[in-house]
Design an enzyme around this catalytic site. Structure first.
Site, PDB file in Angstrom:
ATOM      1  N   GLU A  75       9.210  -6.394 -35.824  1.00 49.01           N
ATOM      2  CA  GLU A  75       9.684  -7.763 -35.600  1.00 49.01           C
ATOM      3  C   GLU A  75       8.663  -8.550 -34.763  1.00 49.01           C
ATOM      4  OE1 GLU A  75      12.488  -9.549 -36.560  1.00 49.01           O
ATOM      5  OE2 GLU A  75      13.205  -7.948 -37.865  1.00 49.01           O
ATOM      6  N   TYR A 105      20.218  -3.999 -35.448  1.00 47.56           N
ATOM      7  CA  TYR A 105      21.550  -3.425 -35.687  1.00 47.56           C
ATOM      8  C   TYR A 105      21.575  -1.930 -35.331  1.00 47.56           C
ATOM      9  CZ  TYR A 105      23.267  -7.406 -38.608  1.00 47.56           C
ATOM     10  OH  TYR A 105      23.702  -8.614 -39.079  1.00 47.56           O
ATOM     11  N   GLY A 106      20.433  -1.295 -35.504  1.00 48.70           N
ATOM     12  CA  GLY A 106      20.380   0.177 -35.486  1.00 48.70           C
ATOM     13  C   GLY A 106      20.612   0.836 -34.150  1.00 48.70           C
ATOM     14  N   ASP A 121      19.731  -8.476 -44.256  1.00 48.67           N
ATOM     15  CA  ASP A 121      19.241  -7.477 -43.301  1.00 48.67           C
ATOM     16  C   ASP A 121      19.418  -8.088 -41.908  1.00 48.67           C
ATOM     17  OD1 ASP A 121      17.823  -5.126 -42.358  1.00 48.67           O
ATOM     18  OD2 ASP A 121      16.110  -6.419 -41.992  1.00 48.67           O
ATOM     19  N   SER A 122      19.199  -7.259 -40.888  1.00 45.42           N
ATOM     20  CA  SER A 122      19.269  -7.793 -39.531  1.00 45.42           C
ATOM     21  C   SER A 122      18.089  -8.717 -39.230  1.00 45.42           C
ATOM     22  CB  SER A 122      19.248  -6.635 -38.533  1.00 45.42           C
ATOM     23  OG  SER A 122      18.081  -5.865 -38.755  1.00 45.42           O
ATOM     24  N   CYS A 150      14.876   2.948 -43.488  1.00 47.39           N
ATOM     25  CA  CYS A 150      15.133   1.635 -42.875  1.00 47.39           C
ATOM     26  C   CYS A 150      14.178   0.678 -43.564  1.00 47.39           C
ATOM     27  CB  CYS A 150      14.829   1.719 -41.375  1.00 47.39           C
ATOM     28  SG  CYS A 150      14.690   0.098 -40.556  1.00 47.39           S
ATOM     29  N   THR A 151      14.687  -0.479 -43.972  1.00 50.87           N
ATOM     30  CA  THR A 151      13.836  -1.380 -44.764  1.00 50.87           C
ATOM     31  C   THR A 151      12.715  -2.022 -43.951  1.00 50.87           C
ATOM     32  OG1 THR A 151      15.518  -3.062 -44.365  1.00 50.87           O
ATOM     33  CG2 THR A 151      15.532  -1.968 -46.526  1.00 50.87           C
ATOM     34  N   HIS A 152      12.798  -1.935 -42.635  1.00 51.47           N
ATOM     35  CA  HIS A 152      11.654  -2.421 -41.859  1.00 51.47           C
ATOM     36  C   HIS A 152      10.423  -1.526 -42.098  1.00 51.47           C
ATOM     37  CE1 HIS A 152      14.446  -4.982 -39.608  1.00 51.47           C
ATOM     38  NE2 HIS A 152      13.417  -5.519 -38.987  1.00 51.47           N
ATOM     39  N   CYS A 182      19.370  -2.970 -45.889  1.00 52.29           N
ATOM     40  CA  CYS A 182      19.392  -2.497 -44.512  1.00 52.29           C
ATOM     41  C   CYS A 182      20.012  -1.104 -44.523  1.00 52.29           C
ATOM     42  CB  CYS A 182      20.243  -3.466 -43.691  1.00 52.29           C
ATOM     43  SG  CYS A 182      20.562  -2.929 -42.009  1.00 52.29           S
ATOM     44  N   THR A 221      20.912   0.692 -42.072  1.00 54.20           N
ATOM     45  CA  THR A 221      21.979   0.810 -41.083  1.00 54.20           C
ATOM     46  C   THR A 221      23.285   0.269 -41.664  1.00 54.20           C
ATOM     47  OG1 THR A 221      20.252   0.385 -39.440  1.00 54.20           O
ATOM     48  CG2 THR A 221      22.531   0.299 -38.681  1.00 54.20           C
TER      49      THR A 221
HETATM   50  N1  DGL Z   1      16.205  -2.941 -41.546  1.00 51.30           N
HETATM   51  C1  DGL Z   1      17.316  -2.298 -41.004  1.00 51.30           C
HETATM   52  C2  DGL Z   1      17.613  -0.965 -41.579  1.00 51.30           C
HETATM   53  O1  DGL Z   1      17.218  -0.755 -42.708  1.00 51.30           O
HETATM   54  C3  DGL Z   1      17.851  -2.665 -39.686  1.00 51.30           C
HETATM   55  C4  DGL Z   1      17.036  -2.315 -38.511  1.00 51.30           C
HETATM   56  C5  DGL Z   1      17.745  -2.706 -37.251  1.00 51.30           C
HETATM   57  O2  DGL Z   1      18.193  -3.843 -37.168  1.00 51.30           O
HETATM   58  O3  DGL Z   1      17.842  -1.865 -36.349  1.00 51.30           O
HETATM   59  O4  DGL Z   1      18.212  -0.122 -40.984  1.00 51.30           O
END
Ligand code: DGL
Length: 270
Positions: free
Chosen positions: A152, A42-43, A10-11, A185-187, A73, A75
């Site tokens: 984060e 990344y998003g 993931d990012s 999004c996994t966050h 992730c 994204t």
């Molecule tokens: N956890 C990520 C996702 O599922 C990335 C979030 C990011 O870096 O913007 O999209």
């Protein structure tokens, strides 16, 4: 039987939402985790950059001889090879198929909400996947660009006021319209309690961390790829910057001290 580790990337800390459930469902598996913390998020980036970073992440994991790669992730999953999960030369899953398959099953009223990063919502792979299955499903999508920095930076404890306010801001248009929500999004599973508090018990919340781990559990079983040794698996965390922040957030979320297993690396070699 295959004793090699599972690779997860993931990012940043988001992929830990998958790690958490892989550890529960497959306790004997070793995991190599890569969080590209030097380049998170990344998003908010362009397609080309996200693809370039994701391929570097995969190359790094393959260099560690993993048996399975999870793009934990949303994204990266939306972009890698067009978002499709089956044209790789290695065993792979993103998070789109596992989460959408469950959401489609759960949504009695055919009203599904999808939240994700700006890139994920724009690229439209979740929406396409669901519409391909049933074009009569109504989809409500919303990008939530401030969630990743909040998470984060550890605005994650239950009922955190700022996070609760952001949840309300981003999700108010969906309230009363959907019966199922995909955390695309996994966050976002890291602030799931805030989202549950906002919706009450009215809707199904599809946790991309849990559903992806479940999907991988089934896949390994079906393909006879499990690690059947009796020892408890280990997780080796690799990040590209700032051990302190990743270690703190990860330790809170996973409820264990992960610092000793973190190494900082430079992805430029890939
Ligand atoms: N956890 C990520 C996702 O599922 C990335 C979030 C990011 O870096 O913007 O999209």
């Amino acid at each position: 039987m295959d004793n090699r580790p599972i690779g997860i990337f993931d990012s940043g800390v988001g992929g830990l939402a998958v790690v958490k459930y892989i550890k529960k469902l497959l306790p004997n598996e070793d995991i190599v985790y890569l969080g590209d913390t030097a380049r998170v998020p990344y998003g908010t980036r362009s397609r080309n950059i996200i693809e370039k970073y994701s391929i570097q992440d995969i190359k790094f994991l393959l260099s560690k001889s993993v048996k399975f790669v999870i793009a934990a992730c949303g994204t990266a999953s939306s972009i890698l090879y067009g978002g499709y999960e089956n044209n790789f030369s290695f065993h792979y899953s993103g998070i789109i198929k596992p989460t959408c398959d469950i959401a489609i099953k759960l949504s009695i009223k055919k009203k599904i909400g999808i939240i994700g990063t700006s890139a994920t919502i724009k690229i439209n792979k979740y929406q396409e996947y669901i519409k391909k299955y049933d074009k009569n499903i109504n989809i409500y999508s919303q990008d939530c660009p401030l969630f990743v920095p909040l998470i984060e930076n550890r605005f994650i404890e239950p009922r955190n006021k700022i996070t609760s306010l952001m949840v309300e801001k981003y999700l108010e248009d969906m309230r009363g319209k959907i019966d199922t929500l995909i955390l695309g999004c996994t966050h976002y599973p890291i602030i799931k309690s805030h989202i549950e508090d906002y919706f009450g018990k009215d809707i199904n919340i599809v946790d991309s961390g849990f559903e992806t781990a479940k999907f991988v559990e089934n896949y390994l079983k079906k393909n006879n790829m499990n690690n059947y040794t009796k020892k408890i698996g280990e997780v080796f965390y690799y990040i590209t910057d700032d051990k302190d922040s990743f270690g703190k957030t990860g330790s809170i979320f996973l409820d264990e001290d992960i610092f000793k297993n973190i190494s900082v690396i430079d992805l430029d070699i890939f």
